[in-house]
Design a protein around this motif. Structure first.
Motif, PDB file in Angstrom:
ATOM      1  N   ALA A 129       4.934   0.571   8.256  1.00 18.05           N
ATOM      2  CA  ALA A 129       4.585   1.853   7.238  1.00 18.05           C
ATOM      3  C   ALA A 129       5.996   2.338   6.469  1.00 18.05           C
ATOM      4  N   ARG A 130       7.254   2.285   7.265  1.00 17.75           N
ATOM      5  CA  ARG A 130       8.265   2.396   6.579  1.00 17.75           C
ATOM      6  C   ARG A 130       8.728   1.495   5.499  1.00 17.75           C
ATOM      7  N   CYS A 131       8.561   0.095   5.499  1.00 15.50           N
ATOM      8  CA  CYS A 131       8.709  -0.866   4.458  1.00 15.50           C
ATOM      9  C   CYS A 131       7.832  -0.289   3.303  1.00 15.50           C
ATOM     10  N   LEU A 132       6.392  -0.017   3.611  1.00 14.05           N
ATOM     11  CA  LEU A 132       5.532   0.072   2.482  1.00 14.05           C
ATOM     12  C   LEU A 132       5.900   1.474   1.883  1.00 14.05           C
ATOM     13  N   ALA A 133       6.217   2.222   2.427  1.00 17.32           N
ATOM     14  CA  ALA A 133       6.854   3.609   2.040  1.00 17.32           C
ATOM     15  C   ALA A 133       7.895   3.357   0.952  1.00 17.32           C
ATOM     16  N   ALA A 134       8.770   2.375   0.979  1.00 15.32           N
ATOM     17  CA  ALA A 134       9.858   2.140   0.273  1.00 15.32           C
ATOM     18  C   ALA A 134       9.485   1.259  -1.100  1.00 15.32           C
ATOM     19  N   LEU A 135       8.314   0.614  -0.670  1.00 16.00           N
ATOM     20  CA  LEU A 135       7.514   0.052  -1.896  1.00 16.00           C
ATOM     21  C   LEU A 135       6.296   0.747  -2.597  1.00 16.00           C
ATOM     22  N   ALA A 136       6.211   2.006  -2.239  1.00 17.56           N
ATOM     23  CA  ALA A 136       5.132   2.604  -2.714  1.00 17.56           C
ATOM     24  C   ALA A 136       4.783   2.756  -4.048  1.00 17.56           C
TER      25      ALA A 136
END
Length: 294
Positions: free
Chosen positions: A233-240
């Motif tokens: 989730a933290r990685c996808l938040a950075a790619l949002a």
């Protein structure tokens, strides 16, 4: 990972189960003489369903804060996993489930987002297990979670778990010089000691290896480790801001991330991403985003 649909009996529950009693059931299953006898050669032939699940906005906001997402009316791509987690836990703590819950290792996860999901939409959630198969260190299987709006499947998640049953005949010797050099960091993140407890609170995943130093040591970790789905989730938040409306995102959880810790996040224009040990360059997580053709 698999996840192709098949026909099986469906059990509809009136509401999502509470996770506390399910974890107590899992603990009882570890106590000699108290756990039910298990058939270790098959997975439960059932699909659990709950219809009309609505999103609690305060809970969603708490999840967004813990995982780094911006507050928005569209659900983060990992949030349906959290909504469906009580169903998965119910299935994996059932007497007919072949393995004890504690000790299972989450090794990979695939999410398919077919379209953005508005937080106001009511979701039908279903969970089943499938594809019990051999692995060099034991056996692994998949947990398939599906979120639908009416007849439309809007989200699908496949979590792959490993049941360790044996040690490889010869443990691989890692030569750091042979490890591929990770991409240049896009960002460096400090992951706090309380991350496991914070994520457990918003996800319902209270596996003690993420929240207790003593429990982590009992399972061979010197410190608590981060939840794999928090890391994703933290990685996808950075790619949002760069994600399309429909995509598949695959991750492999390659090494446990000890808490607290400092990690290097990397992302490439080809939408490969990962979390790495800042000193040794070893990957904790590697992932890839693939757009779904319209």
């Amino acid at each position: 990972m698999t996840g192709q649909p098949d026909e099986r009996p469906e059990t509809e529950l009136p509401r999502l189960p509470a996770t506390g009693p399910l974890y107590r059931r899992a603990a009882i299953g570890l106590t000699p003489g108290l756990g039910a006898a298990r058939r270790a050669d098959r997975l439960p032939d059932v699909e659990l369903v709950v219809r009309g699940v609505t999103v609690d906005r305060d809970h969603l906001a708490g999840y967004d804060r813990v995982c780094g997402f911006r507050l928005a009316d569209v659900l983060p791509p990992t949030y349906p996993h959290v909504l469906a987690f009580p169903l998965a836990l119910r299935l994996m703590t059932a007497p007919e489930f072949p393995f004890p819950l504690v000790g299972l290792v989450h090794v990979a996860n695939r999410i398919t987002t077919h379209r953005p999901i508005d937080a106001a939409e009511s979701l039908d959630l279903s969970v089943r297990t499938l594809d019990l198969r051999p692995h060099p260190r034991g056996r692994q299987f998949d947990v398939l979670c599906t979120a639908s709006v009416g007849a439309e499947v809007v989200w699908r998640g496949v979590s792959t778990y490993l049941r360790r049953e044996r040690v490889a005949a010869e443990r691989a010797r890692r030569d750091r010089a042979d490890d591929p050099t990770p991409p240049a960091p896009t960002a460096v993140w400090r992951v706090g000691a309380g991350t496991g407890r914070d994520y457990a609170r918003v996800s319902g995943d209270h596996n003690p290896i993420h929240t207790s130093r003593l429990a982590a040591r009992l399972f061979g970790f010197p410190r608590p480790i981060a939840h794999g789905m928090w890391s994703k989730a933290r990685c996808l938040a950075a790619l949002a801001n760069r994600l399309p409306d429909a995509y598949v995102v695959d991750v492999d959880f390659t090494l446990p991330l000890p808490l607290p810790g400092t990690v290097a996040f990397t992302a490439t224009p080809a939408w490969d991403f990962g979390l790495y040990d800042v000193r040794r360059g070893r990957p904790y997580l590697v992932g890839e985003v693939t757009p779904v053709p319209e």
